[in-house]
Design a protein around this motif. Structure first.
Motif, PDB file in Angstrom:
ATOM      1  N   VAL A   1     -10.306  44.896  73.171  1.00 65.32           N
ATOM      2  CA  VAL A   1     -11.776  44.553  72.943  1.00 65.32           C
ATOM      3  C   VAL A   1     -12.423  43.972  71.801  1.00 65.32           C
ATOM      4  O   VAL A   1     -11.802  44.180  70.740  1.00 65.32           O
ATOM      5  CB  VAL A   1     -12.498  46.282  72.977  1.00 65.32           C
ATOM      6  CG1 VAL A   1     -13.695  46.034  72.812  1.00 65.32           C
ATOM      7  CG2 VAL A   1     -11.902  47.274  74.270  1.00 65.32           C
TER       8      VAL A   1
ATOM      9  N   ARG B   1      -0.053  54.084  75.652  1.00 67.79           N
ATOM     10  CA  ARG B   1      -0.399  52.567  75.694  1.00 67.79           C
ATOM     11  C   ARG B   1      -1.097  52.074  74.518  1.00 67.79           C
ATOM     12  O   ARG B   1      -1.887  53.088  73.975  1.00 67.79           O
ATOM     13  CB  ARG B   1      -1.320  52.207  77.059  1.00 67.79           C
ATOM     14  CG  ARG B   1      -0.816  52.797  78.362  1.00 67.79           C
ATOM     15  CD  ARG B   1       0.375  52.300  78.789  1.00 67.79           C
ATOM     16  NE  ARG B   1       0.699  52.473  80.296  1.00 67.79           N
ATOM     17  CZ  ARG B   1       1.969  52.344  80.604  1.00 67.79           C
ATOM     18  NH1 ARG B   1       2.957  51.907  80.035  1.00 67.79           N
ATOM     19  NH2 ARG B   1       2.149  52.813  81.958  1.00 67.79           N
TER      20      ARG B   1
ATOM     21  N   HIS C   1      -2.053  46.861  75.879  1.00 71.62           N
ATOM     22  CA  HIS C   1      -2.667  47.201  77.125  1.00 71.62           C
ATOM     23  C   HIS C   1      -4.120  46.903  77.243  1.00 71.62           C
ATOM     24  O   HIS C   1      -4.363  46.814  78.246  1.00 71.62           O
ATOM     25  CB  HIS C   1      -2.278  48.918  77.175  1.00 71.62           C
ATOM     26  CG  HIS C   1      -2.799  49.347  78.753  1.00 71.62           C
ATOM     27  ND1 HIS C   1      -2.365  49.104  79.774  1.00 71.62           N
ATOM     28  CD2 HIS C   1      -3.846  50.152  78.785  1.00 71.62           C
ATOM     29  CE1 HIS C   1      -2.930  49.785  80.648  1.00 71.62           C
ATOM     30  NE2 HIS C   1      -3.836  50.532  80.111  1.00 71.62           N
ATOM     31  N   ARG C   2      -4.512  47.044  76.111  1.00 71.59           N
ATOM     32  CA  ARG C   2      -6.165  46.807  76.159  1.00 71.59           C
ATOM     33  C   ARG C   2      -6.714  46.142  74.993  1.00 71.59           C
ATOM     34  O   ARG C   2      -6.187  46.653  73.748  1.00 71.59           O
ATOM     35  CB  ARG C   2      -6.921  47.982  76.530  1.00 71.59           C
ATOM     36  CG  ARG C   2      -8.407  47.934  76.874  1.00 71.59           C
ATOM     37  CD  ARG C   2      -9.121  49.202  76.913  1.00 71.59           C
ATOM     38  NE  ARG C   2     -10.324  49.246  77.295  1.00 71.59           N
ATOM     39  CZ  ARG C   2     -11.355  50.145  77.409  1.00 71.59           C
ATOM     40  NH1 ARG C   2     -10.709  51.581  77.233  1.00 71.59           N
ATOM     41  NH2 ARG C   2     -12.585  50.120  77.752  1.00 71.59           N
TER      42      ARG C   2
ATOM     43  N   VAL D   1      -3.862  50.123  72.412  1.00 70.70           N
ATOM     44  CA  VAL D   1      -5.353  49.737  72.368  1.00 70.70           C
ATOM     45  C   VAL D   1      -5.799  48.894  71.111  1.00 70.70           C
ATOM     46  O   VAL D   1      -5.493  49.546  70.084  1.00 70.70           O
ATOM     47  CB  VAL D   1      -6.334  50.446  72.864  1.00 70.70           C
ATOM     48  CG1 VAL D   1      -7.776  49.874  72.929  1.00 70.70           C
ATOM     49  CG2 VAL D   1      -5.872  51.481  74.248  1.00 70.70           C
TER      50      VAL D   1
ATOM     51  N   ARG E   1      -1.690  39.209  71.542  1.00 72.62           N
ATOM     52  CA  ARG E   1      -0.650  39.730  72.342  1.00 72.62           C
ATOM     53  C   ARG E   1       0.808  39.146  72.110  1.00 72.62           C
ATOM     54  O   ARG E   1       1.886  39.737  71.956  1.00 72.62           O
ATOM     55  CB  ARG E   1      -0.698  39.637  73.938  1.00 72.62           C
ATOM     56  CG  ARG E   1      -2.083  40.485  74.352  1.00 72.62           C
ATOM     57  CD  ARG E   1      -2.453  40.451  75.947  1.00 72.62           C
ATOM     58  NE  ARG E   1      -1.319  40.597  76.759  1.00 72.62           N
ATOM     59  CZ  ARG E   1      -0.783  39.771  77.605  1.00 72.62           C
ATOM     60  NH1 ARG E   1      -1.457  38.807  78.184  1.00 72.62           N
ATOM     61  NH2 ARG E   1       0.123  40.176  78.574  1.00 72.62           N
TER      62      ARG E   1
ATOM     63  N   GLU F   1     -13.476  41.704  76.811  1.00 64.87           N
ATOM     64  CA  GLU F   1     -12.357  42.791  77.010  1.00 64.87           C
ATOM     65  C   GLU F   1     -11.247  42.312  77.828  1.00 64.87           C
ATOM     66  O   GLU F   1     -11.634  41.557  78.794  1.00 64.87           O
ATOM     67  CB  GLU F   1     -13.034  44.037  77.474  1.00 64.87           C
ATOM     68  CG  GLU F   1     -12.078  45.147  77.626  1.00 64.87           C
ATOM     69  CD  GLU F   1     -12.743  46.369  78.054  1.00 64.87           C
ATOM     70  OE1 GLU F   1     -11.980  47.392  77.973  1.00 64.87           O
ATOM     71  OE2 GLU F   1     -14.209  46.613  77.941  1.00 64.87           O
ATOM     72  N   TRP F   2     -10.058  42.477  77.688  1.00 64.75           N
ATOM     73  CA  TRP F   2      -8.921  42.356  78.331  1.00 64.75           C
ATOM     74  C   TRP F   2      -8.144  43.700  78.930  1.00 64.75           C
ATOM     75  O   TRP F   2      -8.075  44.513  78.025  1.00 64.75           O
ATOM     76  CB  TRP F   2      -7.979  41.469  77.766  1.00 64.75           C
ATOM     77  CG  TRP F   2      -6.855  40.984  78.587  1.00 64.75           C
ATOM     78  CD1 TRP F   2      -6.393  40.246  79.313  1.00 64.75           C
ATOM     79  CD2 TRP F   2      -5.648  41.870  78.189  1.00 64.75           C
ATOM     80  NE1 TRP F   2      -5.249  40.293  79.906  1.00 64.75           N
ATOM     81  CE2 TRP F   2      -4.563  41.373  79.220  1.00 64.75           C
ATOM     82  CE3 TRP F   2      -5.181  42.865  77.311  1.00 64.75           C
ATOM     83  CZ2 TRP F   2      -3.136  41.837  79.172  1.00 64.75           C
ATOM     84  CZ3 TRP F   2      -3.786  43.183  77.258  1.00 64.75           C
ATOM     85  CH2 TRP F   2      -2.937  42.859  78.069  1.00 64.75           C
ATOM     86  N   ARG F   3      -7.603  43.755  80.051  1.00 57.28           N
ATOM     87  CA  ARG F   3      -6.765  44.998  80.231  1.00 57.28           C
ATOM     88  C   ARG F   3      -5.690  44.543  80.848  1.00 57.28           C
ATOM     89  O   ARG F   3      -5.323  43.545  81.816  1.00 57.28           O
ATOM     90  CB  ARG F   3      -7.229  45.774  81.227  1.00 57.28           C
ATOM     91  CG  ARG F   3      -8.499  46.799  80.473  1.00 57.28           C
ATOM     92  CD  ARG F   3      -9.114  47.697  81.608  1.00 57.28           C
ATOM     93  NE  ARG F   3     -10.352  48.504  81.220  1.00 57.28           N
ATOM     94  CZ  ARG F   3     -10.355  49.632  80.831  1.00 57.28           C
ATOM     95  NH1 ARG F   3      -9.065  50.208  80.871  1.00 57.28           N
ATOM     96  NH2 ARG F   3     -11.384  50.152  80.471  1.00 57.28           N
ATOM     97  N   SER F   4      -4.259  45.115  80.722  1.00 56.52           N
ATOM     98  CA  SER F   4      -2.958  44.878  81.415  1.00 56.52           C
ATOM     99  C   SER F   4      -3.068  45.516  82.638  1.00 56.52           C
ATOM    100  O   SER F   4      -3.582  46.682  82.846  1.00 56.52           O
ATOM    101  CB  SER F   4      -1.838  45.153  80.451  1.00 56.52           C
ATOM    102  OG  SER F   4      -0.744  45.186  81.345  1.00 56.52           O
ATOM    103  N   THR F   5      -2.564  45.023  83.838  1.00 58.34           N
ATOM    104  CA  THR F   5      -2.530  45.796  84.853  1.00 58.34           C
ATOM    105  C   THR F   5      -1.334  46.938  84.870  1.00 58.34           C
ATOM    106  O   THR F   5      -1.274  47.731  85.295  1.00 58.34           O
ATOM    107  CB  THR F   5      -2.191  45.043  86.231  1.00 58.34           C
ATOM    108  OG1 THR F   5      -0.793  44.229  85.796  1.00 58.34           O
ATOM    109  CG2 THR F   5      -3.178  43.883  86.431  1.00 58.34           C
TER     110      THR F   5
END
Length: 720
Positions: free
Chosen positions: A540, A500, A537-538, A502, A525, A574-578
């Motif tokens: 920061v 993934r 995927h993430r 980052v 993205r 911060e953002w994260r993908s499921t």
């Protein structure tokens, strides 16, 4: 011819060179220190520098034995030069290091004292208390700390003991961008050989004028910024690194004011000057005297080269002054550099081929092309080879390999690390040639010119394809105006069988409080998906100066990843993908009604992709959907409608509107409500046997097919 570390070509050592200049031209300016107003705060002639160095050497000869290490912890100042040359004259290896932080956790000083076994720490009276406090509770607490500005003149009692080329001159502790710092053992012959190469490559002379803001404890600031001018017999104007960081235009202003001819730094420094000039202008600058502007220590970006030349052209700066170079502490410094007054060489290569370590040149305008800047030709006395890191066979010009370096400038190994030294400095090719030093950097040679493509350890491999993090970082930094240039780290993390992506990125100071984080996440993205067909995927976001970097400004990806894992990065947003596609149910409303299917598809995609404001015509690739994610989403739709959609669903129907039309026609059995539009241009494959062809492909071939199709869709999008 194999590589060699023989020093037979070195005719004069650094100490001998300084002494000769002091005798022949004692009153000529050797070094000056500039304050924040670019006024000369202190200056020494060659005679004065030599006297102070001899005095320092006499003090060391009384308080230590030859071979004992002496740690130098100074800010940028002339006293550092006296201490460094004093160590060389006394036969006591210098260990340059940065001053520790006044607050917070910082054990680097203590660890270097312990690792080097330094018997003495030299500094200025202003910093004694700080160093005592930092060493007070550790294993190095008993190490004496001496302020050299309080010492009496002992130059008259100095004993001249000739130094041998093979003797250790100093330990250059690496910045640690990919591993823990290690002390490179640089001999008197090594540094003399590299200074000869710098002198020959730059064409420096007593008429040259150097201007440097680089930290003196770093290999670039020490060797190119301080020692090279003394070798050439010309003056150097030193500035504090903090002075440059606070106001990048101070550097070109100092060059303009003191008619500098030579000065350089990492790529980020040139980009910082461009950003500052765009805001403040270049009025009053005269850079016509600048003839060598070397650029190294980190990847040299073609966009920065272009921007700097264009921005400062009105101030008399010439594109041919820009001098990309490649070097590292393990080779003392310089390995390759551009020669002659010609513009930097920029070549475009097929990016897809490069991911497989193949070099295929193409036109700069080609959408497949990636622009690379040549780091120039091999320096005097240096041997560069491109070697397959696994087979150890020399790579042909059409192949990317690891950069190996041999010659008189290559250091003697890492201090007290025999196994690591043997692995790094004792490499031999499959044909038995060597020894060479393995740089860990990847690149290729063409027509005798080196192109650096990235670091071997930083490569991100996703489904068998190589991605260079600096390419992704450059895309991200340019994706939104709130993002700080040269302040992004991208790395891969393994989750199960997948890797993934980052991204950790600094925000500009002006955007800390006002930034719309969701908008920034979407921009990052979208651009990564557009340019590289990959999904983040993430993400920061940090404040300025929150990203771990080396002393030269190089991003420390490994340190960043470690800090993220242990929770020590101060994240603002911060953002994260499921990533996992959940089952979907479209049975709640009649999908035959106009707009209902489109609305439900939009809601579903926004949940799955973690984005907002998707329209019916939003390109699905803008959502950060890579080939694998596209297949997963297509499978979820197939399950929801109990219909077998093709694995290329997201590629061949790249909007919500197109998806809804297909679902109505194939899964719901509805006739189109409007005339069919003209079919889109063929993207990656043609023919009625598509499904049969796909069925015959294995996973790797399917990934390649999907990647090529997405690339074709993106090219169509660019043209529109």
């Amino acid at each position: 011819m194999g590589a060699t570390n023989l020093l037979s070509g070195v005719e004069e050592l650094t100490t001998e060179r300084l002494r000769r200049h002091a005798v022949e031209h004692p009153d000529r300016l050797a070094a000056a220190f500039l304050d924040d107003d670019l006024e000369i705060r202190q200056s020494w002639s060659f005679g004065e520098l030599d006297r102070r160095a001899r005095s320092m050497a006499a003090f060391l000869q009384r308080h230590g034995a030859p071979g004992e290490r002496v740690l130098l912890a100074f800010p940028t100042c002339l006293d550092f030069l006296a201490a460094f040359y004093g160590c060389l004259l006394a036969g006591m290896p210098a260990v340059p290091t940065s001053l520790p932080l006044a607050h917070g956790k910082d054990r680097r000083l203590e660890l270097i004292v312990i690792d080097s076994g330094a018997k003495l720490v030299l500094t200025t009276s202003k910093h004694v208390e700080l160093l005592q406090r930092r060493l007070a509770e550790g294993e190095a607490s008993a190490t004496p700390i001496i302020a050299i500005d309080d010492l009496a003149d002992e130059s008259a009692v100095w004993r001249d003991i000739p130094r041998a080329a093979g003797e250790l001159a100093f330990l250059q502790y690496t910045s640690g961008s990919t591993r823990a710092p290690a002390g490179v053992m640089v001999s008197h012959g090594n540094v003399a050989a590299n200074l000869m190469a710098l002198h020959e490559g730059s064409g420096s002379s007593p008429a040259s004028v150097c201007v440097s803001w680089l930290p003196l404890f770093h290999d670039m600031g020490l060797v190119a910024g301080a020692l090279a001018p003394t070798w050439a017999g010309c003056p150097v104007y030193l500035m504090s690194p903090a002075s440059f960081v606070q106001s990048p235009l101070r550097w070109p202003r100092a060059i303009s004011r003191y008619r500098g001819t030579i000065g350089g730094g990492p790529n980020f420094a040139y980009q910082a000057c461009v950003e500052a000039a765009r805001a403040q202008g270049v009025a009053g600058l005269d850079l016509s005297s600048w003839t060598i502007a070397w650029n190294g220590a980190e990847p040299v970006r073609a966009s920065t080269i272009d921007d700097f030349a264009k921005t400062f052209a009105p101030a008399g700066f010439r594109a041919e002054t820009l001098t990309p170079a490649f070097g590292l502490a393990e080779a003392t410094l310089l390995v390759t550099g551009k020669r002659g007054q010609v513009p930097p060489l920029v070549r475009a290569v097929d990016e897809a081929a490069l991911r497989s370590d193949n070099v295929v040149f193409c036109d700069a305008e080609d959408a497949r092309g990636k622009r690379l800047v040549s780091s120039g030709e091999t320096a005097l006395g240096v041997d560069v080879r491109i070697v397959d890191p696994e087979t150890l066979v020399e790579a042909p010009p059409s192949q990317v390999g690891e950069i190996w370096v041999g010659g008189a400038s290559v250091g003697q190994g890492y201090w007290n690390k025999p196994e690591e030294s043997a692995a790094t400095f004792g490499a031999r090719t499959a044909a038995g040639e060597g020894p060479f030093m393995r740089t860990g950097d990847l690149g290729f040679l063409t027509d005798g010119r080196l192109f650096v493509t990235g670091r071997r350890k930083d490569l991100i491999v996703i489904r068998g394809v190589n991605y260079y993090p600096q390419d992704l970082e450059q895309t991200i930094e340019a994706s939104h105006p709130a993002l700080q240039p040269a302040s992004c780290a991208v790395f891969g993390v393994e989750e199960g069988d997948a890797v993934r992506l980052v991204a950790v990125q600094e925000l500009r100071r002006s955007a800390w409080r006002s930034v719309d984080a969701a908008e920034v996440f979407m921009a990052m993205r979208r651009e990564v998906a557009r340019e590289h067909q990959l999904a983040l995927h993430r993400i920061v976001l940090l404040k300025s100066f929150g990203l771990p970097k080396t002393s030269s400004g190089k991003v420390q990806r490994a340190a960043c990843r470690a800090a993220l894992e242990d929770g020590t990065l101060a994240a603002l947003h911060e953002w994260r993908s499921t990533m996992q596609v959940a089952p979907i149910d479209f049975t709640g409303e009649p999908l035959t009604q106009p707009g209902v299917l489109e609305r439900q598809l939009v809601d579903w995609l926004q949940r799955e992709c973690g984005v907002e404001n998707i329209s019916w015509k939003t390109p699905l690739m803008d959502l950060g959907i890579d080939s694998l994610k596209g297949v997963e989403l297509g499978n979820a739709l197939s399950a929801a409608f109990k219909h077998s959609f093709p694995v290329t669903l997201m590629i061949e129907h790249p909007t919500v509107e197109a998806l809804a039309r297909l679902i109505r026609e194939e899964a719901l059995g509805m006739k189109p409500a409007e005339p069919e539009p003209e079919p889109p241009p063929p993207i990656a494959w043609e023919g009625a046997s598509l499904e049969q062809e796909i069925d015959l492909l294995d996973d790797a071939a399917l990934d390649a097919l999907l990647e090529g199709s997405i690339d074709a869709v993106l090219k169509m999008d660019r043209r529109s």
